[in-house]
Design an enzyme around this catalytic site. Structure first.
Site, PDB file in Angstrom:
ATOM      1  N   ARG A  57      89.617  68.608  46.769  1.00 49.71           N
ATOM      2  CA  ARG A  57      89.592  69.886  46.057  1.00 49.71           C
ATOM      3  C   ARG A  57      90.580  69.888  44.883  1.00 49.71           C
ATOM      4  NH1 ARG A  57      90.690  76.039  47.018  1.00 49.71           N
ATOM      5  NH2 ARG A  57      88.784  76.795  46.055  1.00 49.71           N
ATOM      6  N   HIS A  74      89.530  70.733  41.100  1.00 50.43           N
ATOM      7  CA  HIS A  74      90.092  71.851  40.335  1.00 50.43           C
ATOM      8  C   HIS A  74      90.898  71.384  39.117  1.00 50.43           C
ATOM      9  CE1 HIS A  74      89.610  75.557  43.128  1.00 50.43           C
ATOM     10  NE2 HIS A  74      88.535  74.795  43.114  1.00 50.43           N
ATOM     11  N   HIS A 106      80.909  70.369  49.755  1.00 50.62           N
ATOM     12  CA  HIS A 106      81.247  71.327  50.811  1.00 50.62           C
ATOM     13  C   HIS A 106      80.812  70.869  52.198  1.00 50.62           C
ATOM     14  CE1 HIS A 106      81.994  75.028  48.009  1.00 50.62           C
ATOM     15  NE2 HIS A 106      82.978  74.150  47.987  1.00 50.62           N
ATOM     16  N   TRP A 136      81.783  74.370  56.599  1.00 48.92           N
ATOM     17  CA  TRP A 136      80.358  74.422  56.251  1.00 48.92           C
ATOM     18  C   TRP A 136      79.506  73.584  57.211  1.00 48.92           C
ATOM     19  CZ3 TRP A 136      84.272  74.295  52.628  1.00 48.92           C
ATOM     20  CH2 TRP A 136      84.239  75.242  51.617  1.00 48.92           C
TER      21      TRP A 136
HETATM   22 FE1  CCH Z   1      84.627  74.220  46.726  1.00 49.68          FE
HETATM   23  N1  CCH Z   1      85.532  75.808  47.652  1.00 49.68           N
HETATM   24  N2  CCH Z   1      83.638  75.470  45.487  1.00 49.68           N
HETATM   25  N3  CCH Z   1      83.869  72.616  45.735  1.00 49.68           N
HETATM   26  N4  CCH Z   1      85.721  72.983  47.915  1.00 49.68           N
HETATM   27  C1  CCH Z   1      86.388  75.771  48.706  1.00 49.68           C
HETATM   28  C2  CCH Z   1      86.787  74.650  49.395  1.00 49.68           C
HETATM   29  C3  CCH Z   1      86.433  73.349  49.024  1.00 49.68           C
HETATM   30  C4  CCH Z   1      83.703  76.832  45.488  1.00 49.68           C
HETATM   31  C5  CCH Z   1      84.572  77.619  46.250  1.00 49.68           C
HETATM   32  C6  CCH Z   1      85.368  77.124  47.278  1.00 49.68           C
HETATM   33  C7  CCH Z   1      82.992  72.662  44.688  1.00 49.68           C
HETATM   34  C8  CCH Z   1      82.333  73.804  44.237  1.00 49.68           C
HETATM   35  C9  CCH Z   1      82.672  75.091  44.588  1.00 49.68           C
HETATM   36  C10 CCH Z   1      85.666  71.602  47.874  1.00 49.68           C
HETATM   37  C11 CCH Z   1      85.091  70.825  46.891  1.00 49.68           C
HETATM   38  C12 CCH Z   1      84.262  71.316  45.888  1.00 49.68           C
HETATM   39  C13 CCH Z   1      86.813  77.103  49.024  1.00 49.68           C
HETATM   40  C14 CCH Z   1      87.774  77.455  50.136  1.00 49.68           C
HETATM   41  C15 CCH Z   1      86.175  77.942  48.154  1.00 49.68           C
HETATM   42  C16 CCH Z   1      86.291  79.448  48.096  1.00 49.68           C
HETATM   43  C17 CCH Z   1      89.231  77.237  49.711  1.00 49.68           C
HETATM   44  C18 CCH Z   1      90.189  77.531  50.834  1.00 49.68           C
HETATM   45  O1  CCH Z   1      90.169  78.656  51.360  1.00 49.68           O
HETATM   46  O2  CCH Z   1      90.954  76.616  51.210  1.00 49.68           O
HETATM   47  C19 CCH Z   1      82.715  77.359  44.564  1.00 49.68           C
HETATM   48  C20 CCH Z   1      82.478  78.834  44.283  1.00 49.68           C
HETATM   49  C21 CCH Z   1      82.065  76.271  44.022  1.00 49.68           C
HETATM   50  C22 CCH Z   1      80.925  76.229  43.063  1.00 49.68           C
HETATM   51  O3  CCH Z   1      80.288  77.212  42.727  1.00 49.68           O
HETATM   52  C23 CCH Z   1      82.861  71.348  44.126  1.00 49.68           C
HETATM   53  C24 CCH Z   1      81.989  71.001  42.918  1.00 49.68           C
HETATM   54  C25 CCH Z   1      83.659  70.510  44.866  1.00 49.68           C
HETATM   55  C26 CCH Z   1      83.931  69.025  44.714  1.00 49.68           C
HETATM   56  C27 CCH Z   1      83.168  68.189  44.053  1.00 49.68           C
HETATM   57  C28 CCH Z   1      86.348  71.067  49.046  1.00 49.68           C
HETATM   58  C29 CCH Z   1      86.470  69.602  49.442  1.00 49.68           C
HETATM   59  C30 CCH Z   1      86.828  72.171  49.764  1.00 49.68           C
HETATM   60  C31 CCH Z   1      87.580  72.151  51.104  1.00 49.68           C
HETATM   61  C32 CCH Z   1      89.065  72.185  50.871  1.00 49.68           C
HETATM   62  C33 CCH Z   1      89.865  72.163  52.158  1.00 49.68           C
HETATM   63  O4  CCH Z   1      91.067  72.418  52.063  1.00 49.68           O
HETATM   64  O5  CCH Z   1      89.335  71.897  53.239  1.00 49.68           O
END
Ligand code: CCH
Length: 288
Positions: free
Chosen positions: A44, A48, A171, A187
Site C-alpha cells: 500500500r 500511495h 485487494h 477482502w
Molecule cells: Fe487499496 N485500500 N484502494 N489499493 N489497498 C485499502 C487497503 C489496501 C482503495 C482504498 C483502500 C488500490 C486501490 C484502491 C491496497 C492496495 C491497493 C484501504 C484500507 C482502503 C480504504 C486501509 C486501511 O484501513 O488500512 C481504493 C478506493 C482504491 C481504488 O479505487 C490499489 C490500486 C492497490 C495496489 C496496487 C492494499 C495492499 C491494502 C491493504 C493494506 C493493509 O494494511 O493491509
C-alpha cells in the site's frame, strides 16, 4: 560495504537484491501484526507513493517520495502508512545509499513477489525530493465514491479502465483497519497470498450492505467475515469494469500478467530514468 563507502560507486543489481532480501525478511518477521505479514501495508505504501501522479502536469508519483513530509504524510488516505515507512527506515539505515522512492517501490515489488504474485519488472533511478514537491490532497481514490470517480482518478494517472481493474485486484491482500480508514476487514480468506480471489469473490458471493455504525461497506452474506468497499463493488456494476473483472475472475494467469504490467508502470509514473532495462528481482525462495 562497497556501495556505502565509495562516493562514485554506482550500486549494481546485486546491491538492490540485498535490499530486496532485507525487505522480504522484515516483511515476514511480523509476529502478531495483522495476518502475520507486513507485505500488504508495504504494498500500500508503494501504491500511495506512486498513485499521486498527474499526467497533465507530470507531477507526483514515486520519484521524490514526498510522503515523508507533512502535510502529505497526514493526508487521510495515508493513515496507517507510518507503520510501513517506519519499517522502510530500518532498511534505509542499513543501505543508506538507496533513495526513498527506490526503496518504497522496491518494497512493493518484494511484497507482491514474496506473497506469491507475479514478477514485477523494476529499476532504480528515483531521487529524494523536498517538502515543496509534496502533492495536494485528493489525488488518491476515495473508497466511498462510484465508478466515475475511480475511472477519473486512474485516468488522471494515465491508466485505462482495464488497468484500473487489474490494479484493484491488489485487494486480494491485506485488510481495512478501523483506526486507519474507518473501514473494517479483509477482502479475501487468504490476505497474505496474491490470488485472483478478489474477483471470484466479487461475483460468486452475495454482497449486502453491512449494518453498523461505520462507513458504508459491503459484507458477504454467507460468512459476514469478508468486506468490499463501494469502489470495489462498482467493478461488478459498471459494464466496462465488469467485463475486465469477469475476465480476471475466470483466468488467474491473465490477471497476473496484466497486474504485473500495470503495477510496474504505476511504480515508474513520473520517474525520469537513465536508459536502462528493468530488472527481475529474485524471490527469497529462488535464492535458496
Ligand atoms: Fe487499496 N485500500 N484502494 N489499493 N489497498 C485499502 C487497503 C489496501 C482503495 C482504498 C483502500 C488500490 C486501490 C484502491 C491496497 C492496495 C491497493 C484501504 C484500507 C482502503 C480504504 C486501509 C486501511 O484501513 O488500512 C481504493 C478506493 C482504491 C481504488 O479505487 C490499489 C490500486 C492497490 C495496489 C496496487 C492494499 C495492499 C491494502 C491493504 C493494506 C493493509 O494494511 O493491509
Amino acid at each position: 560495504q562497497a556501495a556505502k563507502a565509495a562516493v562514485n560507486y554506482t550500486p549494481t543489481k546485486a546491491d538492490y537484491q540485498k535490499v530486496y532480501n532485507r525487505i522480504a525478511e522484515i516483511m515476514d518477521d511480523a509476529g502478531e501484526y495483522d495476518d502475520g505479514s507486513y507485505g500488504p501495508v508495504l504494498l500500500r505504501l508503494a501504491w500511495h507513493a506512486s498513485g499521486t501522479y498527474d499526467k497533465a502536469t507530470n507531477t507526483g508519483g514515486s520519484n521524490y517520495a514526498t510522503m515523508r513530509f507533512d502535510p502529505e504524510a497526514l493526508h487521510a488516505a495515508n493513515a496507517g502508512l507510518a507503520v510501513a515507512r517506519g519499517l522502510m527506515d530500518q532498511v534505509k539505515r542499513e543501505f543508506p545509499w538507496i533513495s526513498y522512492g527506490d526503496l518504497w517501490t522496491l518494497g512493493g515489488v518484494a511484497a507482491v513477489q514474496e506473497m506469491g504474485g507475479p514478477k514485477i519488472p523494476w529499476r532504480p533511478g528515483r531521487i529524494d525530493g523536498y517538502a515543496r514537491d509534496a502533492t495536494p490532497d485528493g489525488r488518491l481514490p476515495d473508497a466511498a465514491q462510484g465508478a466515475g470517480h475511480v475511472k477519473e482518478i486512474f485516468a488522471r494517472m494515465g491508466f485505462t479502465d482495464q488497468e484500473a481493474v487489474a490494479l484493484c485486484g491488489a485487494h486480494a491482500l491485506g485488510r481495512c483497519h478501523r483506526d486507519r480508514s474507518g473501514y473494517d476487514g479483509p477482502w479475501t480468506f487468504s490476505p497474505t497470498t496474491f490470488t485472483n480471489d478478489y474477483y471470484t469473490l466479487l461475483f460468486d458471493e452475495s454482497w449486502v450492505w453491512k449494518k453498523w455504525g461505520g462507513p458504508k461497506q459491503l459484507e458477504d452474506k454467507k460468512t459476514r467475515s469478508l468486506m468490499m468497499l463501494p469502489t470495489d463493488y462498482v467493478l461488478t456494476q459498471d459494464t466496462h469494469f465488469k467485463k475486465h473483472a469477469k475476465a480476471y475472475a475466470a483466468d488467474s494467469a491473465l490477471f497476473f500478467r496484466d497486474f504485473s504490467a500495470a503495477f510496474a508502470r504505476l511504480l515508474e509514473l513520473g520517474v525520469p530514468f537513465a536508459a536502462a532495462e528493468p530488472w527481475e528481482m529474485r524471490s527469497l525462495d529462488e535464492q535458496k
